[in-house]
Design a protein around this motif. Structure first.
Motif, PDB file in Angstrom:
ATOM      1  N   SER A   1      33.837  39.972  35.514  1.00 31.02           N
ATOM      2  CA  SER A   1      34.779  40.130  36.924  1.00 31.02           C
ATOM      3  C   SER A   1      34.169  41.373  37.287  1.00 31.02           C
ATOM      4  O   SER A   1      34.570  41.872  38.341  1.00 31.02           O
ATOM      5  CB  SER A   1      35.991  40.100  36.272  1.00 31.02           C
TER       6      SER A   1
ATOM      7  N   ASN B   1      39.282  34.263  44.649  1.00 29.25           N
ATOM      8  CA  ASN B   1      39.446  34.499  43.337  1.00 29.25           C
ATOM      9  C   ASN B   1      39.787  36.176  43.015  1.00 29.25           C
ATOM     10  O   ASN B   1      38.782  36.670  43.241  1.00 29.25           O
ATOM     11  CB  ASN B   1      38.218  34.126  42.265  1.00 29.25           C
TER      12      ASN B   1
ATOM     13  N   THR C   1      38.469  41.571  51.992  1.00 31.14           N
ATOM     14  CA  THR C   1      39.150  40.267  51.330  1.00 31.14           C
ATOM     15  C   THR C   1      40.498  40.097  52.381  1.00 31.14           C
ATOM     16  O   THR C   1      40.914  38.887  52.789  1.00 31.14           O
ATOM     17  CB  THR C   1      39.812  40.663  50.064  1.00 31.14           C
TER      18      THR C   1
ATOM     19  N   ASN D   1      37.654  38.010  40.819  1.00 29.08           N
ATOM     20  CA  ASN D   1      36.182  38.240  41.180  1.00 29.08           C
ATOM     21  C   ASN D   1      35.869  39.879  41.736  1.00 29.08           C
ATOM     22  O   ASN D   1      36.784  40.178  42.670  1.00 29.08           O
ATOM     23  CB  ASN D   1      35.672  37.423  42.327  1.00 29.08           C
ATOM     24  N   HIS D   2      34.973  40.548  41.414  1.00 24.42           N
ATOM     25  CA  HIS D   2      34.837  41.794  41.772  1.00 24.42           C
ATOM     26  C   HIS D   2      34.863  42.139  43.154  1.00 24.42           C
ATOM     27  O   HIS D   2      35.247  43.183  43.868  1.00 24.42           O
ATOM     28  CB  HIS D   2      33.761  42.434  40.870  1.00 24.42           C
ATOM     29  N   ASP D   3      34.167  41.062  43.794  1.00 29.87           N
ATOM     30  CA  ASP D   3      34.106  41.536  45.336  1.00 29.87           C
ATOM     31  C   ASP D   3      35.377  41.287  46.257  1.00 29.87           C
ATOM     32  O   ASP D   3      35.464  42.059  47.119  1.00 29.87           O
ATOM     33  CB  ASP D   3      33.162  40.126  45.935  1.00 29.87           C
ATOM     34  N   SER D   4      36.298  40.943  45.391  1.00 34.44           N
ATOM     35  CA  SER D   4      37.748  40.918  45.985  1.00 34.44           C
ATOM     36  C   SER D   4      38.333  42.270  45.994  1.00 34.44           C
ATOM     37  O   SER D   4      39.377  42.534  46.888  1.00 34.44           O
ATOM     38  CB  SER D   4      38.928  39.873  45.196  1.00 34.44           C
TER      39      SER D   4
END
Length: 218
Positions: A6, A76, A88, A79-82
């Protein structure tokens, strides 16, 4: 919480990244007086708070999770991208590192550190000669180092906004404005009319877009 997949719970990365940027800023700013240390200390606290959420515990994601999950049910959140919330919350897809907010943030961070570096060199030479710093960035604004710290923080907020750093930002800006006024009183007492003439033609924080006209303190 420690889940490498994550991207959170990585407290070693929190420490490493915080140290990199704090040491980097220290090497450019080189605090000397108690006022300098207050400036640097506030910036350092901002950096630690930022990376504590970026790689440690995603407090902002947890606080906003109900709203985010309702608005973006396919996302998600762990998820680190969030954590790139501007990306986002606009419903973007793909790699957030290639999106405009992230690219703009990198440009602002580099620009801020560059301004911090050249400002320190001009100030150092002026202090060593016992004169007022009026060249380089100081010919455009009276407090380029404070401007540099604010630009860097804006860059980080554009890349990875958190509730804590968003709350810290206006407080730090207010602190820098207060410190700038203190510095100006000291400079006027030391340099007298030379300072007043410089202050009359040079804006405090925001450079003039035109070279003409009389500068007012801003």
């Amino acid at each position: 919480m420690s889940d490498p997949a994550s991207g959170y719970g990585l407290w070693g990365l929190v420490a490493i990244n915080s140290l990199i940027f704090i040491v980097f800023a220290f090497s450019f700013f080189k605090p000397n007086t108690a006022r300098d240390w207050r400036t640097f200390g506030g910036f350092s606290a901002f950096i630690v708070a930022l990376f504590a959420e970026m790689y440690g515990f995603p407090l902002t994601i947890y606080v906003l999770s109900g709203w985010l999950q309702t608005r973006f049910p396919q996302v998600n959140l762990m998820n680190h991208d969030s954590g790139h919330l501007w990306w986002t919350m606009t419903g973007r897809h793909g790699n957030p590192h290639l999106a405009f907010p992230h690219i703009a943030s990198i440009a602002l961070i580099f620009a801020g550190f560059y301004l911090l570096s050249i400002s320190w060199h001009v100030l150092y030479e002026a202090q060593r000669a016992g004169r007022l710093a009026t060249t380089g960035p100081y010919a455009k604004v009276r407090h380029p180092q404070y401007v540099a710290f604010v630009v860097i923080m804006i860059g980080f907020l554009l890349q990875w906004p958190t509730l804590v750093t968003l709350m810290m930002f206006p407080i730090l800006v207010a602190m820098y404005v207060h410190l700038a006024h203190q510095e100006e009183r000291d400079s006027e007492q030391r340099f007298g009319q030379v300072w007043r003439d410089y202050a009359e033609r040079t804006p405090r924080f925001i450079p003039r877009l035109s070279g003409s006209g009389t500068a007012h303190a801003r």
